[in-house]
Scaffold this active site. Structure first.
Site, PDB file in Angstrom:
ATOM      1  N   GLU A 132       0.830  -1.213   0.000  1.00 49.25           N
ATOM      2  CA  GLU A 132       0.000   0.000   0.000  1.00 49.25           C
ATOM      3  C   GLU A 132       0.861   1.258   0.000  1.00 49.25           C
ATOM      4  O   GLU A 132       2.036   1.227   0.373  1.00 49.25           O
ATOM      5  CB  GLU A 132      -0.939   0.014   1.209  1.00 49.25           C
ATOM      6  CG  GLU A 132      -0.221   0.020   2.546  1.00 49.25           C
ATOM      7  CD  GLU A 132      -1.055   0.657   3.648  1.00 49.25           C
ATOM      8  OE1 GLU A 132      -1.608   1.753   3.440  1.00 49.25           O
ATOM      9  OE2 GLU A 132      -1.120   0.072   4.732  1.00 49.25           O
ATOM     10  N   LYS A 180      -3.931  -1.648  14.189  1.00 54.15           N
ATOM     11  CA  LYS A 180      -3.187  -0.636  14.912  1.00 54.15           C
ATOM     12  C   LYS A 180      -3.642  -0.557  16.355  1.00 54.15           C
ATOM     13  O   LYS A 180      -4.838  -0.628  16.648  1.00 54.15           O
ATOM     14  CB  LYS A 180      -3.355   0.711  14.209  1.00 54.15           C
ATOM     15  CG  LYS A 180      -2.387   0.830  13.039  1.00 54.15           C
ATOM     16  CD  LYS A 180      -2.783   1.913  12.092  1.00 54.15           C
ATOM     17  CE  LYS A 180      -4.078   1.516  11.448  1.00 54.15           C
ATOM     18  NZ  LYS A 180      -4.540   2.436  10.435  1.00 54.15           N
TER      19      LYS A 180
HETATM   20  N1  PSU Z   1      -0.896   0.833   9.162  1.00 55.39           N
HETATM   21  C1  PSU Z   1       0.257   1.514   9.323  1.00 55.39           C
HETATM   22  N2  PSU Z   1       0.320   2.792   8.861  1.00 55.39           N
HETATM   23  C2  PSU Z   1      -0.726   3.347   8.177  1.00 55.39           C
HETATM   24  C3  PSU Z   1      -1.914   2.606   7.982  1.00 55.39           C
HETATM   25  C4  PSU Z   1      -1.956   1.352   8.499  1.00 55.39           C
HETATM   26  O1  PSU Z   1       1.220   1.004   9.874  1.00 55.39           O
HETATM   27  O2  PSU Z   1      -0.601   4.479   7.733  1.00 55.39           O
HETATM   28  C5  PSU Z   1      -3.037   3.162   7.141  1.00 55.39           C
HETATM   29  C6  PSU Z   1      -3.521   2.039   6.229  1.00 55.39           C
HETATM   30  O3  PSU Z   1      -3.505   2.524   4.906  1.00 55.39           O
HETATM   31  C7  PSU Z   1      -4.940   1.779   6.679  1.00 55.39           C
HETATM   32  C8  PSU Z   1      -5.339   3.161   7.091  1.00 55.39           C
HETATM   33  O4  PSU Z   1      -5.754   1.245   5.676  1.00 55.39           O
HETATM   34  O5  PSU Z   1      -4.190   3.602   7.821  1.00 55.39           O
HETATM   35  C9  PSU Z   1      -6.586   3.139   7.919  1.00 55.39           C
HETATM   36  O6  PSU Z   1      -7.095   4.423   7.992  1.00 55.39           O
HETATM   37  P1  PSU Z   1      -8.588   4.649   8.514  1.00 55.39           P
HETATM   38  O7  PSU Z   1      -8.530   4.289   9.964  1.00 55.39           O
HETATM   39  O8  PSU Z   1      -8.861   6.098   8.286  1.00 55.39           O
HETATM   40  O9  PSU Z   1      -9.467   3.766   7.696  1.00 55.39           O
END
Ligand code: PSU
Ligand code: MN
Length: 311
Positions: free
Chosen positions: A26, A160
């Protein structure tokens, strides 16, 4: 998704045509999850980790409205360094394409695009999920519903740790997303080795993940994703006391500054990186590199198993 216009990098196109192993990566971690200038170096290291383990990296992102599977180094540099790169979940792909935007794809968008391109394995750091306070805010990452309908194996260190991990595991169950621990029956907590929850299944090798994927296909399971939860070794995790203190401060700052929506995750990750003076960054990088390596070995095992079945 399948009729979305995708442009394949030439190396990725060749590998897919020949049935060689490919790993999707990603770009949101590059543009929004890691601080500059480390992000570009790390993005290249992630690709190298995939290559070192015998697979072709396909970093996914949008450049000037073109959805690329397999960014070249110029495109990767652009997404890592220019201002105004949008964070793209699945619903953002169409408006971003139509307006010629630069955008970084989240786990959700990367999974959907990778699967549409015929890629079955994806490496990231940590999944999005159910945010704390979601009972009031309804903030649940689109990563979850997208994985419910997207056939891809996602290698991650759990979700996370800024999230409500228990609620996220419940939602993964409801949505029918498979979860297996890699050599563990405990769900990892991203920066932390153990998030405090048991898992029903563990796998011992990349070949066993390939077996699970083959068994899914054999049993007619073609929709949902498989989360392969790969914990950091305990001696490499972020100090748990530092973690909990930093998270509490970050959540307080979030509330004080009124940060909401898709800005929440980048805000908290960036708070961690500055408040721990780089300690969380080093851990985050280790997580991603380990996941890239495991994902590549899984992709190699999947390609080998496919060759055995169709000689
Ligand atoms: N995990 C990481 N760093 C990130 C993310 C995930 O170590 O930046 C990103 C991924 O792209 C994930 C996004 O899909 O954060 C999720 O964001 P949200 O909670 O707004 O859906
Ligand atoms: Mn959200």
């Amino acid at each position: 998704m399948t009729n979305f216009h995708i442009s394949l990098g030439s190396e990725v196109a060749d590998a897919l045509r020949d049935g060689r192993p490919v790993v999707a990566l990603e770009s949101t971690i590059v543009s929004h999850g890691l601080p500059r200038p480390d992000n570009l170096r790390v993005a290249r290291e992630i690709e190298q980790a995939v290559r070192d383990a015998g697979a072709v990296p396909a970093t996914i992102g949008m450049v000037a409205g073109e959805l690329r599977v397999g960014l070249d180094d110029t495109q990767l540099t652009r997404l890592a360094t220019v201002d105004g790169v949008s964070k793209l979940s699945v619903r953002d792909l169409a408006p971003a394409a139509a307006t010629g935007a630069d955008g970084a794809t989240t786990v959700a968008a990367t999974s959907a695009v990778a699967a549409a391109a015929g890629i079955g394995v994806f490496a990231t750091g940590g999944l999005g999920g159910v945010h704390r306070e979601a009972a009031q805010t309804f903030d649940e990452s689109a990563d979850l519903v997208t994985l419910a309908r997207t056939p891809i194996a996602v290698v991650c260190a759990g979700v996370k740790s800024i999230l409500d991990v228990g609620a996220t595991l419940e939602r993964l169950e409801t949505l029918g997303v498979g979860v297996v621990g890699y050599r563990t029956r405990r769900f990892p907590g991203f920066y932390r080795t153990d998030a405090g929850f048991d898992l029903d299944w563990s796998v011992e090798s990349p070949e066993q993940v390939a077996d699970v994927l083959a068994a899914r296909a054999a049993h007619g399971v073609h929709h949902g994703g498989l989360v392969v939860a790969n914990p950091l070794p305990a001696d490499e995790q972020l100090d748990p006391a530092l973690h909990d203190r930093t998270l509490a401060e970050g959540l307080a700052a979030l509330a004080r500054q009124g940060v909401t929506g898709k800005a929440v995750t980048p805000f908290l990750l960036s708070h961690f990186h500055s408040a721990t003076e780089g300690a969380s960054l080093a851990v985050n990088v280790r997580i991603i590199l380990r996941n890239a390596d495991l994902a590549a070995r899984i992709a190699v095992a999947v390609a080998a198993a496919r060759r055995t079945r169709t000689p």
